[in-house]
Write an enzyme that holds these catalytic residues in place. Sequence first.
Site, PDB file in Angstrom:
ATOM      1  N   SER A 190      45.768  27.311  45.776  1.00 46.90           N
ATOM      2  CA  SER A 190      44.713  27.943  44.971  1.00 46.90           C
ATOM      3  C   SER A 190      45.145  28.460  43.605  1.00 46.90           C
ATOM      4  O   SER A 190      44.301  28.829  42.803  1.00 46.90           O
ATOM      5  CB  SER A 190      44.074  29.086  45.758  1.00 46.90           C
ATOM      6  OG  SER A 190      43.153  28.587  46.697  1.00 46.90           O
ATOM      7  N   LYS A 246      42.026  37.876  39.386  1.00 44.70           N
ATOM      8  CA  LYS A 246      41.152  37.193  40.332  1.00 44.70           C
ATOM      9  C   LYS A 246      40.416  38.253  41.147  1.00 44.70           C
ATOM     10  O   LYS A 246      41.008  39.258  41.545  1.00 44.70           O
ATOM     11  CB  LYS A 246      42.008  36.304  41.238  1.00 44.70           C
ATOM     12  CG  LYS A 246      41.222  35.341  42.129  1.00 44.70           C
ATOM     13  CD  LYS A 246      42.180  34.449  42.930  1.00 44.70           C
ATOM     14  CE  LYS A 246      41.453  33.470  43.836  1.00 44.70           C
ATOM     15  NZ  LYS A 246      42.393  32.617  44.605  1.00 44.70           N
ATOM     16  N   SER A 303      41.184  27.884  44.595  1.00 44.59           N
ATOM     17  CA  SER A 303      40.122  28.849  44.432  1.00 44.59           C
ATOM     18  C   SER A 303      40.252  29.753  43.206  1.00 44.59           C
ATOM     19  O   SER A 303      39.289  30.411  42.845  1.00 44.59           O
ATOM     20  CB  SER A 303      40.072  29.734  45.682  1.00 44.59           C
ATOM     21  OG  SER A 303      41.263  30.499  45.800  1.00 44.59           O
TER      22      SER A 303
END
Lengths: 95, 487, 474
Positions: free
Chosen positions: C165, C66, C141
């Site tokens: 997330s 990420k 996210s």
Amino acid sequence: MSFDADHLRRCARLARLALADDEIAPLEREIARMLDLVGELHHAALDAVEPMAHPLGLTLVPRPDAVTEGDAHEALLALAPETRLGLYLVPKVIE
Amino acid sequence: MSWQAVIGLEIHAQLATRSKLFSGASAAYGAEPNTQAAAIDVGLPGTLPVVNDEAVRLAVTLGLAIGARIAPVSVFARKNYFYPDLPKGYQISQYERPVVADGMLAVRLDDDRVIEVRIERAHLEEDAGKSLHDAFSTQTGIDLNRAGVPLLEIVSAPVLHSPAEAVAYLRTMHRLVRWLGICDGNMQEGSFRCDANVSVRRSPQAPLGTRAEIKNVNSFRFVEKAIAYEIERQIRVLESGEAVVQETRLYDAAQDRTRSMRSKESADDYRYFPDPDLPPLAIPPELVASVRASLPELPEARRRRYVEALGLPAQDADQLCADRDTSDYFEAVLAALPGEAKLCANWVLGELAAALNTLGLPIARSPLAPADLALLLRRLREGVISGKQAKDVFAAMIAGEGDADAVIAARGLVQISDEGALLAAIDQVIAAHPAQAAQVRAGQDKVLGFLVGQVMKATGGKANPQRLNALLRTRLDGSGADLPSAS
Amino acid sequence: MSDALDQGLRACVKAAREDGQDVLAAEARRRAAAHGDLNAFIGLDTRTRARAAGAAPLSGVPFAQKDNFCTAGLRTTCASRMLGGFVPPYESAVGERLSAAGAVSIGKTNLDEFAMGSSNETSHYGPVRNPWDLTRVPGGSSGGSAAAVAAGIVPFATGSDTGGSVRQPAAFCGVTGLKPTYGRVSRWGLIAYASSLDCPGVLARSAEDCARVLGVIAGHDPRDATSAARPVEDYLAALDAPLAGLRIGVARPYFGAGVQAGVGAAVQAALAEYERLGARLVEIDLPHAHLAIPAYYVIAPAEASSNLARYDGVRFGHRCAHPRSLEDLYTRSRAEGFGAEVRRRILIGTFALSAGYYDAYYLSAQKARRLIASDFDAAFAQVDLIAGPTAPTTAFALGEKRADPLAMAAADVNTVAVNLAGLPALSIPAGLHAGLPVGLQLIAPAFAEARLLAAAHRFQQATDWHRRRPGDRP
């Protein structure tokens, strides 16, 4: 406790965020709605409750006092938008 | 109308650690700009603070020295504001739960009155960097070497009532932090700084007046002058019927006045909250106990002991306890020469202090170790050398000619104190000068000097003058039969 | 051999050993390029790497990170214009540990800007698309990481979980997503959103693979003062613990009115499967569950407002053109560098901490947080795990909730409480509703990751929901 444009301007000033005039009304509305959502907190019986800032009852483990970081100024200053003579630069500040 | 000034001081003492409060960068002073600012100090994304254990220990040390409560659990908080030399946009400090609370410092004033100054709190926090406003014409330069250096902010209660009291408190705290070794006390380098909160009121019973905070006072003299100016200014304002504004003011030493700081005008809202990167700091009882056990004798206690137990004059005790190094030096000399406190004090505060002053050296870097001075003083006490000779030997020792015995031997200074040797010389002189001896016996004291001079001559000047005088008198007064024979 | 990428980590490790260290990474990069329409990646990892020992546990296994994990010498953006040119000089602790274990980072995945969002639509680099239906969001996210794993580009990816997330995008994309206990995995090098809630996590194809990765990334790190010093368990060895006698708490609040019928049904079926496997379902009460969203939406923005103050245009990051004064530099750099959602959360957080409102908002939220954590403590006195739907709905359409922050917040209703309490939880694929994956969330007591992973693994041994792929026809 309703959130209004003055609150918004004050928070924008504290957070150093420029606000365009046409942003104010919609932002004020959105934030007021979010604050309504969290307003449930005001109805909960919280008086006797100890606030909790960290999960799991953690406590600090300090580190020994040793110099472990060397001079990295070249690499770090290279990240900055503007530097001169080894200094970070900002527009002149008047005290 | 008499006004009362009310003063509280916030002292920032830089803690004597090797590394910063939350990073492993060096905390040393004076490096090239930004060469001691690590990624954590610059506030780069993804970096995290970890607290320095030595900074915690030093804070506890001060707390115990002022009889304060050490919080078993204290909390680091974020003080949020924007400034270019504050890299993260917040300062990590302690707010609601400081590590040290409720202490007391006894402060001796110039008139020997002692006031008890209550210390509300002392908390750990990180320093900001340095803004260089004059380095460039249209820009301010930022050096972050100082960012993250550990500070102990020591906050007094508003219990001081004159510039002189404020400075006496400041000096006493300055001596204490240096005494404890928690801060080097260097005011030029900013290691020991002070902000003063000043207000005035019509009488001690009146409620506290609106206060102004004076920043940027970096010497004892300026603290005194800045506070004196500010008290006068506030009285002037109030007497003219206006109100004092709560604000931050800057002391301008060149003009000897304080002025309002424009950059601090807007009402700040620091939005303190517990730092989520730093769980609460627990200070275990074992740490407190170990710091307590290693706490040195404190300056006021030592001063009292010097006067009461050692019988030193108050002035000597004050001077010896002005700093830890001088006092420790004295202690070491005295340890080697028990019972001679006054002699030791005289030499430490007299010859040694003068010599060091000439050399421009602090006592900690004295070329003479306490043992060296003690040896010299022992020889003086033993009568091996005279007081005048001792000063010469001392000068030679300072010049690096060796220890006391070496200098005495090299210069042939050893006094003849031995009774047998002295009596032999005395008897010869009496025999050689019977007329003068008779005159002395007849009470003509001034002739004694002639005979002393003759013995001195005979011994090459090495006779111990005190012993010689005493022996010669006895010889002339008495039959001589009471004295041991010269054989 | 490249099929190994579709079969999980054990197959990948074996393939790398037999066919060479670089083969799988090359195939993963090829797949990343082929799936450009997902917009799952912000940048590819072009760094040359030191080769780990052949016997390292993840030798030659490609993975994605990420883009809020700092990568030394490689741009790290947080999907924000603010960090558009930011190249960190250091690697995250998670990245270091994975590299040391031989895993090969192939790229940086897209996310909601600064991890603030539940749909991946707040990214400065555009939304990620759900591999199951390109008109739908992948969740957020960690949407890019979830999509990359779901599309078979990489066998696992890192994520961060502040309020769901990792778990919510795992549910939306039909993969397994693990959020460990707070402090179990170091946050060093993870760019902060809300520090007391942020937790690095893993998205993978199965609980077994999550266990394998967790074993590598878990452990104490002296650089993170919130890192736990306790030893790391052998999660793989614990996977086969039997389900018999396991008490699973079922909390009514997690099956509230907002839960889609199809989602509820799939989750009930999964719970029935657990019963069949020997677990016992126990009704539990979480009396303060309704305070989780309010507490979260005060605490997270409050911490964020402070965490994001460092982006001031002075030492790194975006700086506005021709600042006229210091104030101008600050206010324009920040207004230009941050997107609308980030600005909104900073403003809310600033308000919650400001004088006069601190007690009513921030302090109340912290008190509510205590009550929520106590609810879990009480529940775990009766049960071993707590189960419910990860999210109340399946993946929603792109743009559907974008304009409505409240509707977006509702997507987090079942996940945020876990972060407030600091507990470990995971989401596993538990069924399909109208062709879209449904996630089952399991929550465990602090540091009981071994129990959590074993329970998920047992379910995955008995079912094949986790093997379903986008494009499979039922």
